[in-house]
Design an enzyme around this catalytic site. Structure first.
Site: not given
Ligand code: SAM
Length: 239
Positions: A103, A141, A156
């Site tokens: 979560e 990069r 780029d």
């Molecule tokens: N419950 C959280 C929410 O709705 O904000 C989402 C948790 S997600 C299942 C688990 C982890 O994946 C997050 O804590 C984050 O580190 C990563 N994560 C998920 N989506 C992401 C995104 N779009 N960008 C960066 N990190 C992401």
């Protein structure tokens, strides 16, 4: 996960040349107790598990060096990652990327440890690792000498606030589609002008927001006027 992504290509060479270092740390190494537990149930009830703050704080305290660093929490709630952020991070001595799972992380990590929260897009990944790989790739990069002169990052998309021009290679004709004649002219000035025009046209059509943000040179303004006139002409013909 990280090994498989960075074991080839430009980024691997950058590690080998010592231009960039990447260290992956397992939060379990910073968790105490018999089970080295890194997660727990959320206070207040609800589904899923939350990453505990102590192992994350300990891990960051251990790896943070004295240099100017950014402690980035990968999160879908963060500021959207883009080229400018990648440029800024590429100039720092150290970037610590905290990857969430389940979560997410205890809010105290968000409030008191991370210096910035970064999202790679408006969607939810199962974990922060894939997001971290995107950030590492895009940032590495941009570190000087990582990408050789032949593939200079200056050409780029986004570097100059617009998209790249279209590229062609052999064969000259494929499935009836021809490479634009101008590219065989040998006239470098004309080719440069054509590429600039195509880059501006693509940006104007697909990402006009990029053009709004940049100061266009008088030459680019002239080319854009040309493009608009051509497009309007074609539209009138079809009407
Ligand atoms: N419950 C959280 C929410 O709705 O904000 C989402 C948790 S997600 C299942 C688990 C982890 O994946 C997050 O804590 C984050 O580190 C990563 N994560 C998920 N989506 C992401 C995104 N779009 N960008 C960066 N990190 C992401």
């Amino acid at each position: 996960m990280f090994g498989s992504v960075f074991s080839g290509g430009v980024i691997k060479k950058a590690f080998e040349k010592g231009l960039v270092e990447i260290h992956v740390h397992d939060l379990r190494d910073f968790a105490y107790g018999k089970h080295r537990q890194v997660d727990d149930r959320p206070y207040g009830g609800g589904l899923g598990m939350v990453l505990k703050p102590e192992p994350v704080f300990r891990a960051v305290e251990k790896v943070k060096c004295k240099h100017e660093a950014s402690i980035v929490l990968l999160s879908p709630q963060g500021r959207k990652f883009d080229f400018h952020m990648a440029q800024r991070l590429s100039k720092l001595q150290q970037v610590i990327l905290i990857c969430g799972r389940y979560e997410g992380l205890d809010e105290r990590v968000v409030q008191c440890l991370a210096t910035e929260e970064v999202s790679i897009g408006d969607y939810i990944l199962t974990g922060g690792e894939t997001a971290a790989m995107v950030v590492i790739d895009a940032v590495a990069r941009l570190v000087p000498d990582v990408v050789g002169k032949a593939n200079s990052v200056k050409y780029d998309s986004f570097y100059e606030g617009m998209l790249d021009f279209p590229q062609y290679t052999r064969p000259r004709q494929f499935k009836g589609m021809k490479v634009p004649e101008i590219l065989f002219s040998g006239d470098h000035k004309k080719i440069e002008h054509w590429r600039r025009k195509k880059a501006l046209e693509k940006t104007w059509l697909i990402r006009p927001d990029l053009l709004k943000k940049r100061n266009l040179s008088p030459e680019d303004k002239k080319i854009l006027d040309e493009i608009r006139t051509e497009k309007e002409g074609k539209k009138n013909e079809s009407d």
